[in-house]
Structure formats: structure tokens, C-alpha cells
Design a protein around this motif. Structure first.
Motif, short mmCIF file in Angstrom:
data_model
loop_
_atom_site.label_atom_id
_atom_site.label_comp_id
_atom_site.label_asym_id
_atom_site.label_seq_id
_atom_site.Cartn_x
_atom_site.Cartn_y
_atom_site.Cartn_z
N PRO A 113 51.90 24.69 28.14
CA PRO A 113 51.54 24.40 29.41
C PRO A 113 50.27 24.12 29.80
O PRO A 113 49.25 24.25 28.84
CB PRO A 113 51.34 26.62 30.08
CG PRO A 113 51.23 26.63 28.95
CD PRO A 113 52.10 26.34 27.84
N LEU A 158 56.12 38.11 30.31
CA LEU A 158 56.21 37.15 31.93
C LEU A 158 56.95 36.29 30.85
O LEU A 158 57.94 35.49 31.30
CB LEU A 158 55.80 36.38 32.39
CG LEU A 158 54.26 37.88 33.04
CD1 LEU A 158 53.63 37.37 33.89
CD2 LEU A 158 55.68 38.86 33.43
N HIS A 216 46.25 34.07 33.97
CA HIS A 216 47.04 34.07 33.45
C HIS A 216 47.46 35.89 32.46
O HIS A 216 46.40 36.77 32.49
CB HIS A 216 45.66 34.17 32.11
CG HIS A 216 46.65 33.14 31.45
ND1 HIS A 216 47.41 34.19 30.17
CD2 HIS A 216 47.00 31.94 30.98
CE1 HIS A 216 47.71 32.89 29.10
NE2 HIS A 216 47.42 32.28 29.58
N CYS A 251 48.80 28.53 32.20
CA CYS A 251 50.50 29.17 32.34
C CYS A 251 51.37 28.96 33.35
O CYS A 251 51.08 28.16 34.34
CB CYS A 251 50.09 30.89 32.38
SG CYS A 251 51.55 31.98 33.02
N PHE A 271 50.20 32.27 23.32
CA PHE A 271 50.35 33.89 24.27
C PHE A 271 52.09 34.40 24.62
O PHE A 271 52.28 35.46 24.34
CB PHE A 271 50.08 34.12 25.06
CG PHE A 271 49.85 35.52 25.15
CD1 PHE A 271 49.42 36.35 24.44
CD2 PHE A 271 50.27 36.12 26.73
CE1 PHE A 271 49.31 37.67 24.92
CE2 PHE A 271 49.73 37.11 26.89
CZ PHE A 271 49.23 38.60 26.03
N ARG A 272 53.01 33.24 23.73
CA ARG A 272 54.53 33.67 23.48
C ARG A 272 55.45 34.45 23.18
O ARG A 272 55.52 35.39 23.75
CB ARG A 272 55.32 32.34 23.16
CG ARG A 272 56.53 32.33 24.16
CD ARG A 272 56.93 31.00 24.43
NE ARG A 272 56.83 30.68 22.99
CZ ARG A 272 58.15 29.81 21.69
NH1 ARG A 272 59.09 30.12 22.53
NH2 ARG A 272 57.58 29.15 20.93
S1 SF4 Z 1 52.94 29.88 29.64
FE1 SF4 Z 1 51.99 32.11 31.05
S2 SF4 Z 1 54.35 32.98 30.70
FE2 SF4 Z 1 54.81 31.14 29.02
S3 SF4 Z 1 54.09 32.93 27.55
FE3 SF4 Z 1 51.95 31.67 27.74
S4 SF4 Z 1 50.85 33.38 29.19
FE4 SF4 Z 1 53.29 34.04 29.02
#
Ligand code: SF4
Ligand SMILES: Nc1ncnc2c1ncn2[C@@H]1O[C@H](COP(=O)(O)OP(=O)(O)OP(=O)(O)O)[C@@H](O)[C@H]1O
Ligand SMILES: [Mg+2]
Lengths: 295, 330, 320
Positions: C298, C289, C242, C311, C283-284
Motif C-alpha cells: 500500500p 484486516l 492504520h 493501508c 504488516f500482513r
Molecule cells: S494494507 Fe492495511 S489491511 Fe492490508 S495488511 Fe496492511 S495494514 Fe492490514
């Protein structure tokens, strides 16, 4: 639960000041306390203009119960009780404000410096605080007032202020103590800012809610103390006050004569003002302190 | 523990010295110099010679240097000499105080102790039951906001004047002789009820609120949470919370003393009750300054002694003062 | 064996519900020490507390918990009592102030045991033995908490919490307030307690990944009320999948220093408000990434045996 849920998004995005108003307007204690307080305040400001009679002149029939002519009746000597009442209210607010400000100023000064400076300054100020704290200040006020042949509202308020600050100083000291170790104070200190600037620029603003609440309690305390002094006959020698009204009524057999309109209003007003201040304070505590914003 | 008490004792001693100094200085440095008038007034009274030999009078003798006056004042104090009353010349002030004291103590001690005890119980109960809380809290705030004398006036009016259940004034029936008979004693009690009740009720509100808030604070404290996490029953948690909440209430008792004494003085005036408050009032009305000063000193000494007793009790109940690491913040 | 599925706990506040745990599922095997890490405010303590006792403001919204095959009635305060202390126990984050300041420690312990229907005297030898293991003399039982140092209080609480050999122990920040030497000792003690069988399994909540690297069998990373990643310790340290875990590790200062006090230098921004958390991956905003798909949340899925991640880019990373 549902109501707070739906209210939440509205509150979330707002700025700090608005958030305060938002929670303040929803706090029943704060709202009730404020309304009662403001009602009395308005009566104190505008009442004397409304009163058709002078408070101390003897121009009415004595001992009248309340009527359309004399709203609160008249005293045994033919003075208009309503007029005395509103003028007395005004004195109460003045004494409360002046006494509260004096006490708050001393309490803040002592509390800030003791808490911020620590060491010897703290030791000395703490000793002073403790001495004034254990002295039965009411007794001190008694002798002082007894020897003053001419007493005004200002002197009374000043002496009340001079004797009622210790608990506030103590509380502020403790708060200052815990704030002094915070980052922003360290930063200011590193930047070479002086003690005064740090205290009034950094520390005081960060406990402003606490200071407001302290002032409210000092205000209420001053009104109560003044009423007591006036009642014992040590109040202002010029003019009328709520405590003096009670004194006159008791000394002149209002109890025996059943002239309740003479002694009920002044006591009720003091209880109402001071009670509303206390309740406001509890409400403010809940508003300022997110932990207490339960449910 | 000894350090804790020694520190307190030092503060009380300091307070006493400060208070005595104030008591000496106020008449001395007040505008208009009331002492001049006083001393000459006494000098003109019959029996003045006897009075003027008193140490206390010497303490106000303007011929002497200030330090000598101050020294004389202390000397008079240690001789139990508080000067003579003007209104009842030449009765020594101490005699007047001695007469009034039993009445004031008879009001103060029961009302302070009972209001403290009952208030704590009511507050603790309020912290447990929501319904009770909703009545106790507003009522408590109302009571603490009430000026002592006004509650006294209301009680006197309603229970005394309107209903006629209790007498309105004096310490006992004025038709009776002050002697130890059952009738006299009954009359004493009868006259005592209303002033006692007004003092008791006003103080009660404050204690109940204080206890309620302290218990709620304690119930949210870390140790209470931990105990509950380990499955301790509410009984145990409440027992600890109650005990710990009592400690600040004990300290509060000492701090509250001064205010209650003030309340007692005002209440006595309402009921023409022959205690210190009544004495002070007559002193004020007759400009009998030595009486006022004497009562002042008496109150100071009494409050300081009571504080000391509370401190000793506190040391007994709070182990933290005994292990000597840290006591109450004072 | 602890199994948690889709646990949701909210805090009721005047400004709305703080969604401190928002659908959390994981399990802890017998004998496992699971580390639980994440930034301040992500819900670690909430998880720990939810498993043993919901505080007044905590509201059970949904999810199941089972311990040793039996369901734990965490939403029912009464029904949880028999489980507390005996089967599941906690060393709280506030261990320094967890002892009643006005009772001698031994007496407090006796009164607690007594209230749970256990004679204190029968356990006294065992109590003293365990105190001795942590280097505490039996004298401490005759003392008041104020007479003990912070580290000593911490150890007393550890001994008391595990006295009835619970199946699961939640240790919340047991090392945080200690100096480095004491931290090592306490961490060692946790392992020793597990090895001696005083507790079967443990959840060790901490900010200090370095400590976890030494004692944990597996590590669970939380972010803003949700799980980010769970894997065996080695995997988390060597091949985190992650992006948040990697940044946490990357921003890790020297051993023993918590990252709570300084802003995470490697991760810009702050975690989102849990009053109204954003849609999609939480976490976006801070994720280097992030891409279109991250607007959809996710799922927390297994990408390798024993390795779960939430993720969209996780697979790519684990491989790459
Ligand atoms: S899903 Fe993964 S890549 Fe997308 S924002 Fe969350 S942590 Fe980052
Ligand atoms: N009593 C409470 N009332 C309202 N919100 C709370 C309460 N306690 C915690 N929260 C909120 O719930 C979220 C999770 O808190 P929690 O204490 O579980 O975090 P944490 O991960 O243990 O943090 P820390 O590392 O600082 O201990 C935080 O956003 C916090 O603000
Ligand atoms: Mg935590």
C-alpha cells in the motif's frame, strides 16, 4: 558487497548450527587457524607411528643435518630429531589439553558460583581469584616442580591448570553476572531448580561460545607455560618434550655448532600451535559475535 | 581512592602471606621429605655450625613443632635470612640473589617498559591504518605465541652464531675484570642486547594487539559516537579513545609482570646470562633448594611491589578510582 | 523545516543488507514536535542517526533530506560536519554513556566546542543558565560522569546537544530509562526547550505513546522499516486509521510503562526480518484486516489534511 548480498538468502533460512558452520567456513582466520592446528595435531597423533627411530636412543651418527634417513637430522648424541619432535608434539598436546581442562574446570566453577551466588560467596571467591592472579604463578610452579623428584606429564599439566585459571574465572564471573538477571534464569529459579541445574542447564549453555573461546586460550597458555618449565629443566622426568629439546640443544652447544635442525623445529611447532589457537580464537569471536561480522 | 588502594593493599598482603606459606610448606610436605635430606646434608658440611644457627635453618628444624617452624620461617624472613647456598656453601642465598639481581632487573625493566610503550604506540597506529593493521595483527599474534626462549635461541643463532654480531653467552666478556671501565661497560651493553631484544619483541606483540583491540573498542563506544554526531573531529575522538584505552593496558601491565619474569628467567638461560634465571637453573641442577626458594620469594615480593606501583599510577590516571564510586573491576 | 523523501538506509552485515529504512518520506514543520513510535527494531533509531551521522555499518542507499530549505548531504560524512551540532543535533538513545568517563564534564564540553571553533568560555554563562533550567547546579561541570545519576547525565546531554540552538533535535528514547517522575520532567524540558527557542523542531523517538500524547504535535508510526501512519497527535490517539496504530494503542498499558518489554498482547507474532522483508504490506502476517489486495504494497498517502497512512483499508477506517 555483491558477494555477501547474493550469499544472504542462503544463510537466512538455515538453522542455528548450520548458520555457525556457514559463517565459520567463511572466516579466513578461523579456517587458517584450524588447518594449522589440525596439521600439528595429526603430526602428534600419527608422527610417532611414522618415526623409524626411538626418540631417546643413541643409535644414529651424531650431529647429522636433515637427510632422507633422518628427516630432521640427529642430535649431538645421535638421537633422531624427527622422532623426538613428534613425541614432543604429543606431550605438548597432552599438557595443553589436561592443563586447559583443569584450568577451565576451576575457572568455570569459581566463575559460575561467584557470579551466580553473589554476596559472601562472591566476595570470598573473588579474593581467592585475585590472590592467585597477582601471584607470579610461574615462580610457584618453579618451587613446586623443583621439589618434585619424579614428575610426569600429568603432574605438570595439573600444576599448570591449578595456577592459570584466575583470568578465566574472572571473565566467566562477569558473564554469569549479566546472565543471572535474565528472564530464563528467573524462570528456572521460580521453578525451584537447584543452583547446579540452573548453572549447567541455563547459564552455561547460554555462554557456551564464550566458554569454548576461554578453553582455547587456556589450552594455548598451558602449552607455552609447559614449554618454559621444560626448558628450565623442570619438565617431566620421563620422556621428551619440545621444551626439553630446546633445553638439550642450548645446553649442548647446538647454537655454537650451528645445529639449527635441533632447536628450530620444537620452537616453531609451539609458536605454530599457540599462534593457530590465538588466530582461531579471533576468528571464533567474529563468528559467534554477530556485531563483529562486519561487511 | 583510599578505599581502592586499601583494598588492593589487603590483597597484596594476603598474597604475600599465602606465598610465604607455600614457600615454607612445599619442601615440608613434599613426598620423600626433601628437607630431611637437605638439613642433614648441610649439617655435614664444613662451617655447618654457623649455618645451623641461622633462623632459616631453624625454620626447617624437624625437632620443633610445626607452628614453631612456621614462626621461625617468618622471623628469618624479617631478618633477611634466606638460608645458605649448598653449591657455594656457606654463601648466604641473599648474597647470591644480590649478585644476580642487577642483571635480571637490567633486562626486565627496560624490556617491560619499552615493549609496553612501543607496543601501545604501534597498536594505536594499527587501529588507524588498515594497511598497518593487516601486518601488525598477524605479526603481533605470532610474537605473543612465540616462547620467550625460542626467540632468544633464534636471535642468538642468527645474530650471534651465524652473523657473529653479538656474543652468544654471559653477562660480559669473561676475559675482562668486573670493574667500572668503559670497556667493561661496553661489554655489558653488548652482551645485554640480544636477551633484551628477545624479551622486548615477544612482549611487544601482546601489547600491540591489546592496544589495537582496546582502541577499536573505544572508537565504537557510545561517547565516541556521540562526539562524532556532534561533529567533533577525528583528532579529538582519537585522543579520548587513546587515553581511555591506555587504562586497561596499565592494569594489564601489572597482570603481565609474572609472565614476563618467567620469560626473563628462560631467556637468561639461553644466553647464560648471570641473572636470577641462571641462578635458578644452577640451583635446580645442584639441588640447591634454598636458592630456588629464595629466588621465589624475591620474585613474589618484586612482583607485588610492582603491582602496587602500577596501582598507584592507575589511581593518578583514572579519575574514576579517585571519585571513589567504582574503580577497576579488581 | 525538515523534509525527508524516500530515504533508504541499510545495515551491511555478513548475512546481507538489513533494510532498516526502506523508503521513508515525511516532513517536520518549524516549531513542531514530532513523535516517532513503533515496536523495537522497526528503524526509529536508524532514522534518527541517519539524519545526523551514518555509522560505519550504515549504508546510504537513496533518498533526499533537506533542512530549512537547503539539502542535507547525509551520505557525505565530511560535508555533514558543519551541519552537525549547529543545525541538527541528537540526544542519543545511549545518553547515559554518551559522556567520556575520564574527563570532567565541563572540560569535555570545552574541548568539544573548541574543536568546533567556538570558545568554550563565551558559552559558559549560557551553558550554566540552561543547566539551571533543568535543575542542575553549575558544579556538575566540575564532575566526572560517574558522579552523576542517570537522569542527571541525560539532562547534561540534552543541554549540551542543544547548546548551539540547532534547527532540529532528535531525541532518542530520552525518557525510557527513567522513573516516572523524571520522565515527566524530561518530557516537560523538551517542550520548554522548544518554547524558549533553543531548538526549532524536534523528533522525539519513544516507545511510550503516553508521553507523546502529552508533548507531541504530531506522531509518526513506523513498522518494519516503513512508515505506517502520520497524523496530528489528536488524530492518532482518537481516530487512528492504520490497523497497526490501533493495535499499538489498544495494547498500550498504563501511562509510563513501555510496551517494549512485554510482548504486545494485542498483536500476535513478530515483525518480519528486515534482511529479506516480505512483499506487499509488511504488516500482513499480523493484521486482522488483511485481504487479497494486501499482497501489493500500500502507498503512503494522505487521506485527510495532515493525515497520511499506508493501508488499503485506511479510508474505510478513518470514516468508520
Ligand atoms: S494494507 Fe492495511 S489491511 Fe492490508 S495488511 Fe496492511 S495494514 Fe492490514
Ligand atoms: N549495527 C547494526 N548492524 C546490523 N543491523 C542493525 C544494526 N543496528 C540496527 N540494526 C537493525 O536495524 C533495524 C532497526 O534498528 P533500530 O535501532 O533503528 O531500531 P529501533 O526502532 O530504534 O529499535 P529500539 O526501539 O529497540 O531502539 C533492526 O532490525 C536492527 O536489528
Ligand atoms: Mg532505537
Amino acid at each position: 558487497m555483491t558477494s555477501t548480498d547474493s550469499a544472504a538468502p542462503a544463510a537466512a533460512g538455515k538453522t542455528h548450527g548450520n548458520e555457525f558452520l556457514y559463517f565459520a567456513s567463511r572466516n579466513t582466520k578461523l579456517v587458517i587457524g584450524t588447518v594449522v592446528f589440525v596439521l600439528f595435531l595429526l603430526a602428534a597423533i600419527f608422527g610417532p607411528m611414522l618415526a623409524a627411530y626411538q626418540p631417546m636412543t643413541f643409535d644414529a651418527p651424531p650431529g647429522l643435518p636433515p637427510s632422507a634417513e633422518h628427516w630432521f637430522g640427529t642430535t649431538l648424541f645421535g638421537q633422531d630429531v624427527f622422532s623426538q619432535f613428534v613425541h614432543g608434539l604429543r606431550s605438548s598436546f597432552i599438557v595443553g589439553a589436561l592443563g586447559g581442562i583443569t584450568a577451565a574446570a576451576i575457572g568455570m566453577f569459581v566463575g559460575f558460583f561467584a557470579g551466580y551466588r553473589g554476596g559472601l560467596v562472591d566476595e570470598v571467591l573473588n579474593m581467592l581469584t585475585n590472590v592467585v592472579l597477582v601471584i607470579p604463578t610461574f615462580a610457584v610452579l618453579l618451587v613446586v616442580a623443583a621439589y618434585l623428584s619424579v614428575r610426569g606429564l600429568g603432574t605438570e599439566a595439573l600444576f599448570i591448570g591449578l595456577t592459570s585459571w584466575p583470568w578465566a574465572a574472572r571473565a566467566i564471573r562477569a558473564q554469569t553476572f549479566s546472565l543471572t538477571s535474565r528472564d530464563f534464569v528467573d524462570m528456572a529459579r521460580l521453578n525451584g531448580e537447584g543452583t547446579f541445574r540452573i548453572i549447567f542447564g541455563q547459564i552455561a549453555p547460554n555462554m557456551s561460545s564464550y566458554l569454548v573461546m576461554t578453553f582455547i586460550l587456556l589450552f594455548g597458555g598451558a602449552i607455552l607455560t609447559a614449554a618454559m618449565l621444560d626448558f628450565i629443566g623442570l619438565g617431566p622426568t620421563d620422556g621428551i618434550s619440545l621444551g626439553l629439546m630446546m633445553n638439550y640443544s642450548v645446553m649442548n652447544a647446538a647454537l655454537q655448532l650451528g645445529m639449527w635442525w635441533w632447536f628450530v623445529p620444537p620452537g616453531l611447532a609451539i609458536t605454530g600451535i599457540v599462534g593457530s589457537l590465538y588466530v582461531m580464537n579471533v576468528g571464533l569471536d567474529e563468528v559467534f559475535n554477530p556485531k563483529l561480522r562486519a561487511l | 581512592m583510599l578505599r581502592y588502594l586499601a583494598r588492593k593493599l589487603f590483597i597484596y598482603l594476603l598474597t604475600f602471606i599465602v606465598a610465604v606459606t607455600i614457600d615454607w610448606a612445599i619442601p615440608r610436605f613434599m613426598p620423600g621429605n626433601p628437607v630431611d635430606a637437605l638439613v642433614s646434608r648441610i649439617a655435614m658440611m664444613p662451617d655447618a655450625n654457623a649455618a645451623l644457627t641461622s633462623y632459616f635453618m631453624a625454620a626447617f628444624n624437624l625437632d620443633q613443632p610445626l607452628w614453631q617452624q612456621y614462626f621461625n620461617f617468618w622471623k628469618a624472613l624479617f631478618n633477611g635470612d634466606l638460608g645458605r647456598s649448598i653449591m657455594l656453601f656457606p654463601t648466604p642465598v641473599t648474597t647470591l640473589i644480590g649478585r644476580a639481581l642487577p642483571y635480571t632487573l637490567g633486562l626486565l625493566l627496560p624490556s617491560i617498559l619499552l615493549s609496553w610503550y612501543v607496543g601501545n604506540m604501534v597498536g594505536a597506529l594499527a587501529a588507524r591504518r588498515k594497511i598497518l593493521d593487516n601486518t601488525v595483527l598477524p605479526l603481533g599474534y605470532l610474537l605473543t605465541a612465540t616462547p620467550y626462549m625460542w626467540l632468544g635461541i633464534l636471535l642468538a643463532w642468527l645474530l650471534g652464531s651465524v652473523l657473529g654480531w653479538f656474543p652468544l653467552a654471559f653477562g660480559y666478556d669473561q676475559a675482562l675484570k668486573a670493574e667500572w671501565t668503559w670497556r667493561f661497560f661496553g661489554s655489558l651493553v653488548f652482551h645485554w642486547v640480544l636477551p633484551f631484544a628477545s624479551l622486548f619483541l615477544v612482549a611487544l606483540g601482546g601489547w600491540a594487539i591489546g592496544m589495537r583491540n582496546m582502541i577499536i573498542y573505544e572508537l565504537e563506544s557510545d561517547y565516541a559516537n556521540y562526539l562524532q554526531a556532534l561533529g567533533a573531529p577525528a583528532r579529538l575522538v582519537r585522543k579520548y579513545a587513546f587515553r581511555n584505552a591506555m587504562l586497561p593496558q596499565i592494569t594489564g601491565l601489572a597482570l603481565q609482570l609474572g609472565a614476563v619474569v618467567g620469560g626473563a628467567l628462560a631467556t637468561e638461560i639461553v644466553f647464560s646470562y648471570p641473572g636470577l634465571g641462571w641462578l635458578v637453573l644452577s640451583g635446580i641442577q645442584n639441588q640447591d633448594y634454598f636458592v630456588i626458594q629464595g629466588v621465589f620469594l624475591f620474585i613474589i615480593v618484586g612482583v607485588l611491589l610492582a603491582n602496587l606501583i602500577v596501582d598507584i599510577v592507575y589511581v593518578v590516571v583514572d579519575p574514576r578510582t579517585r571519585v571513589g564510586l567504582q574503580g577497576d573491576a579488581a | 523545516m525538515l523534509a525527508v523523501s524516500d530515504l533508504r538506509i541499510h545495515y551491511r552485515t555478513l548475512s546481507g543488507s538489513v533494510k532498516a529504512l526502506d523508503g521513508v518520506s515525511f516532513s517536520v514543520a518549524d516549531g513542531e514536535i514530532m513523535g516517532l513510535a513503533g515496536e523495537s527494531g522497526c528503524g526509529k533509531s536508524t532514522l534518527g542517526k541517519a539524519l545526523i551521522r551514518l555509522e560505519e555499518r550504515m549504508q546510504y542507499v537513496g533518498g533526499e533530506v533537506s533542512l530549512d530549505g537547503a539539502a542535507l548531504p547525509i551520505a557525505d560524512d565530511r560535508a555533514m560536519v558543519p551541519h552537525r551540532f549547529r543545525k541538527i543535533s541528537i540526544v542519543p538513545q545511549y545518553a547515559m554513556s554518551a559522556l567520556n568517563p575520564t574527563r570532567r564534564i565541563g572540560r569535555m564540553i570545552d574541548e568539544l566546542l573548541d574543536s568546533r571553533g567556538i570558545r568554550g568560555a563565551t558559552l559558559r554563562p549560557e551553558l550554566e543558565r540552561r543547566l539551571a533550567i533543568l535543575g542542575l547546579a553549575p558544579d556538575v561541570l566540575g564532575m566526572y560522569p560517574i558522579e552523576l545519576s542517570g537522569g542527571m547525565k541525560q539532562r547534561v546531554v540534552m543541554v549540551l546537544s542543544t547548546l548551539l540552538d540547532p534547527s532540529l533535535l532528535i531525541a532518542d528514547e530520552v525518557t525510557s530509562a527513567l522513573d516516572v517522575a523524571s520522565q515527566k520532567k524530561v518530557a516537560g524540558a523538551l517542550v520548554e526547550f522548544r518554547d524558549r527557542g533553543f531548538v526549532k523542531s524536534m523528533i522525539v523517538v519513544t516507545h511510550d505513546l503516553a508521553i507523546l500524547a502529552q508533548i507531541a504535535d504530531s506522531i509518526l508510526i513506523m513498522y518494519a522499516g516503513k512508515l505506517a501512519e502520520k497524523a496530528p497527535t489528536r488524530t492518532i490517539i482518537e481516530a487512528p486509521a492504520h490497523p497497526y496504530t490501533r493495535l499499538l494503542l489498544g495494547s498500550l498499558p498504563e501511562v509510563g510503562i513501555r510496551f517494549e518489554e512485554r510482548r504486545l498482547p494485542g498483536i500476535k507474532g513478530r515483525p518480519p526480518s528486515l534482511l529479506a522483508p516480505p512483499q506487499g504490506c509488511r504488516f500482513r502476517d499480523r493484521c486482522p484486516l488483511a485481504f487479497d489486495k494486501c499482497a501489493v504494497e500500500p502507498p503512503f498517502v494522505e487521506i485527510a489534511p495532515g493525515h497520511q497512512v499506508a493501508c488499503w483499508k485506511a479510508d474505510a477506517h478513518a470514516e468508520g
